[in-house]
Design an enzyme around this catalytic site. Structure first.
Site, PDB file in Angstrom:
ATOM      1  N   GLN A  90       0.831  -1.204   0.000  1.00  0.00           N
ATOM      2  CA  GLN A  90       0.000   0.000   0.000  1.00  0.00           C
ATOM      3  C   GLN A  90       0.868   1.257   0.000  1.00  0.00           C
ATOM      4  O   GLN A  90       1.924   1.294   0.624  1.00  0.00           O
ATOM      5  CB  GLN A  90      -0.925  -0.004   1.214  1.00  0.00           C
TER       6      GLN A  90
ATOM      7  N   SER B  32       3.437  -6.699   2.587  1.00  0.00           N
ATOM      8  CA  SER B  32       2.094  -6.601   3.151  1.00  0.00           C
ATOM      9  C   SER B  32       1.058  -7.162   2.176  1.00  0.00           C
ATOM     10  O   SER B  32       1.090  -8.356   1.872  1.00  0.00           O
ATOM     11  CB  SER B  32       1.788  -5.156   3.554  1.00  0.00           C
ATOM     12  N   LEU B  33       0.155  -6.332   1.618  1.00  0.00           N
ATOM     13  CA  LEU B  33      -0.830  -6.881   0.671  1.00  0.00           C
ATOM     14  C   LEU B  33      -0.139  -7.544  -0.514  1.00  0.00           C
ATOM     15  O   LEU B  33      -0.706  -8.429  -1.168  1.00  0.00           O
ATOM     16  CB  LEU B  33      -1.787  -5.789   0.179  1.00  0.00           C
TER      17      LEU B  33
ATOM     18  N   ARG C  86      -9.970  -7.725   3.285  1.00  0.00           N
ATOM     19  CA  ARG C  86      -8.853  -7.362   4.169  1.00  0.00           C
ATOM     20  C   ARG C  86      -8.829  -5.849   4.396  1.00  0.00           C
ATOM     21  O   ARG C  86      -8.673  -5.380   5.526  1.00  0.00           O
ATOM     22  CB  ARG C  86      -7.539  -7.840   3.539  1.00  0.00           C
TER      23      ARG C  86
ATOM     24  N   HIS D   5      -0.745  -3.500  10.910  1.00  0.00           N
ATOM     25  CA  HIS D   5       0.352  -4.350  11.397  1.00  0.00           C
ATOM     26  C   HIS D   5       0.725  -4.087  12.846  1.00  0.00           C
ATOM     27  O   HIS D   5       1.898  -3.977  13.199  1.00  0.00           O
ATOM     28  CB  HIS D   5       1.578  -4.235  10.480  1.00  0.00           C
TER      29      HIS D   5
ATOM     30  N   GLN E 145      -0.078 -12.105   9.713  1.00  0.00           N
ATOM     31  CA  GLN E 145       0.455 -10.921   9.042  1.00  0.00           C
ATOM     32  C   GLN E 145      -0.367  -9.660   9.333  1.00  0.00           C
ATOM     33  O   GLN E 145       0.164  -8.547   9.331  1.00  0.00           O
ATOM     34  CB  GLN E 145       0.500 -11.188   7.528  1.00  0.00           C
TER      35      GLN E 145
END
Length: 312
Positions: free
Chosen positions: A9, A94-95, A119, A203, A252
């Site tokens: 992101q 991440s994503l 998500r 996170h 995660q």
């Protein structure tokens, strides 16, 4: 050995994927399939904005994935470079870990889009807007960032969210704690703290409600076999088993993105070059982690053509 890596992101921008879609039916098919899977014209928001709609977490996550997968599909269909032949492993920030799993066939495109939409929605809903924050610590290594987070917490959540490279660590948690951390940076030998324009504290342990929702979703749509191994964010270790990866995707959501450690792990496993698909964010980070690592960013048709010529 070569690793294909996928951005997270913050790499979204209005106009993303437009050139590829104009030039390639393979790219258009990706954007159309994602639109259909989500029941919205995400491709129009990607191409035309408005920017605040694209930046929404629930839109940005599937949009960044779609752009990267479109780039990969053009590379494979138009230029004949197959990821499973040209690469030895994958990773994503991440994503981007979901994008990487889509790239190696563990999730199909529609499933990946739906999982990332959920998500994004779950992460946004986990903490009321204004209660959480994130900050980038510039000129901070992991030890300094960890000490700062502990000093600033004062009973609130203040945790390391992203260990990006030796000069940048991101912290996440309650807004008050993050603001205290930014005010204390000089005391901890850190050059600067910058509050990030995010809508939720990603996170960190405040994201537990989102992790619970992802656990349910991934129980219903678990990843399948991986064509190449993936280096997981939360362990910075190579994973080939789909069940293990499913559990790590849940972790995660609240866990640290160990990007610096992931790159070092890939380097120690003899990865010599890194190819970033659909962005130019991870390449510079990798260069700061290991100046001897070769990095390439594939965004435009010209980038793809040049890469195919060199690696055909």
């Amino acid at each position: 050995m070569r690793a294909f890596v996928f951005p997270g992101q913050g790499s979204q921008k209005v106009g993303m994927g437009g050139e590829l879609a104009d030039a390639s039916a393979a790219a258009r098919e990706v954007f159309e399939e994602v639109d259909e899977a989500l029941g919205q014209k995400l491709s129009a928001i990607m191409r035309e904005g408005p920017e605040d709609q694209l930046t929404l977490t629930e839109n940005a996550q599937p949009a960044i994935m779609a752009n990267a997968i479109a780039t990969l599909r053009v590379l494979e269909s138009e230029f004949g470079v197959k990821l499973s032949d040209a690469g030895g492993c994958v990773a994503g920030h991440s994503l981007g870990e979901y994008t990487a799993l889509c790239a190696v066939g563990a999730f199909d495109l529609a499933t990946t889009a739906r999982l990332l939409k959920l998500r994004g929605q779950a992460m946004q809903a986990a903490v009321p807007v204004g209660d959480g924050a994130m900050a980038a610590l510039l000129g901070a290594d992991i030890e300094k960032a960890t000490a700062l987070a502990a000093a600033a917490a004062e009973g609130e959540v203040c945790e390391v969210a992203n260990d990006n490279d030796p000069t940048q660590v991101v912290i996440s948690g309650h807004k008050g704690a993050i603001e205290r951390a930014v005010a204390l940076v000089k005391d901890h030998g850190i050059k600067r703290g910058v509050l990030l324009p995010v809508s939720a504290p990603f996170h960190c342990s405040l994201m537990q409600p989102a992790a619970d929702r992802m656990a349910e979703a991934l129980a219903d749509t678990p990843p399948g076999p991986l064509a190449l191994p993936i280096y997981a964010n939360v362990t910075a270790a190579k994973v080939s088993d789909p069940d293990e990866e499913r559990a790590l995707l849940v972790e995660q959501v609240t866990g640290r993105v160990r990007w610096r450690e992931s790159v070092l792990a890939m380097r120690s496993d003899r990865v010599e070059s890194f190819v970033e698909l659909g962005g130019k964010v991870l390449g510079p980070m990798i260069g700061r982690i290991d100046k001897d690592a070769a990095t390439t960013s594939l965004i435009t048709l010209e980038d793809l053509e040049a890469f195919a010529k060199e690696n055909g």
